[in-house]
Scaffold this motif. Structure first.
Motif, PDB file in Angstrom:
ATOM      1  N   LEU A   1       1.042  -1.215  -0.022  1.00 37.81           N
ATOM      2  CA  LEU A   1      -0.017   0.121  -0.017  1.00 37.81           C
ATOM      3  C   LEU A   1       0.864   1.071   0.153  1.00 37.81           C
ATOM      4  O   LEU A   1       1.992   1.272   0.450  1.00 37.81           O
TER       5      LEU A   1
ATOM      6  N   SER B   1      -3.268   4.935   1.902  1.00 38.45           N
ATOM      7  CA  SER B   1      -4.120   4.786   0.719  1.00 38.45           C
ATOM      8  C   SER B   1      -4.184   3.293   0.447  1.00 38.45           C
ATOM      9  O   SER B   1      -3.472   2.361   0.169  1.00 38.45           O
ATOM     10  N   PHE B   2      -5.631   2.752   0.272  1.00 36.36           N
ATOM     11  CA  PHE B   2      -6.057   1.693  -0.047  1.00 36.36           C
ATOM     12  C   PHE B   2      -7.219   1.334  -0.659  1.00 36.36           C
ATOM     13  O   PHE B   2      -7.890   2.408  -0.909  1.00 36.36           O
TER      14      PHE B   2
ATOM     15  N   ASP C   1      -8.464  -4.535  -1.193  1.00 30.96           N
ATOM     16  CA  ASP C   1      -7.327  -4.429   0.061  1.00 30.96           C
ATOM     17  C   ASP C   1      -8.232  -4.597   1.327  1.00 30.96           C
ATOM     18  O   ASP C   1      -7.616  -5.116   2.396  1.00 30.96           O
TER      19      ASP C   1
END
Length: 122
Positions: A46, A67-68, A72
């Motif tokens: 990530l 951030s994902f 995820d």
């Protein structure tokens, strides 16, 4: 008997395409939070942002952004919750509507904290 308002903390829900997780920390938890963010980036591949040792944007505490995506989410969020060791983590949808992302689409791992929403015209 006092009247107290009970506010339910919204847990993260996998209903958006993109997300940010903001790990909140202080001087005492800086080393742990830094390690947690690095581990998250490595284990889940990530994007991990800077370790901010000051309040940035709407965040009232030191923080680091991860951030994902929705793909995820189901592995990352349970891992993050299990590893956070008492840290507060703010998770929000990243839809392009900053006010909604930080209010309606705001979720918490741990205790919630009040965000500075004035920058979004709130």
């Amino acid at each position: 008997m006092e009247d107290t308002e009970i506010t339910e903390i919204k847990r993260p829900a996998n209903i958006h395409k993109h997300y940010h997780a903001h790990i909140y920390f202080d001087p005492q938890t800086l080393t742990f939070a830094t390690s947690l963010c690095q581990q998250a980036g490595e284990l889940f591949d990530l994007k991990v942002g800077r370790i901010h040792q000051k309040a940035v944007g709407p965040h009232p505490m030191w923080s680091c952004q991860i951030s994902f995506t929705d793909s995820d989410f189901d592995k990352f969020i349970p891992w993050l919750d299990a590893q956070r060791n008492g840290l507060t983590i703010f998770v929000h949808g990243n839809t392009g509507d900053n006010l909604k992302d930080h209010t309606e689409y705001a979720y918490w791992l741990g205790e919630s904290v009040e965000l500075n929403l004035a920058m979004f015209g709130a």
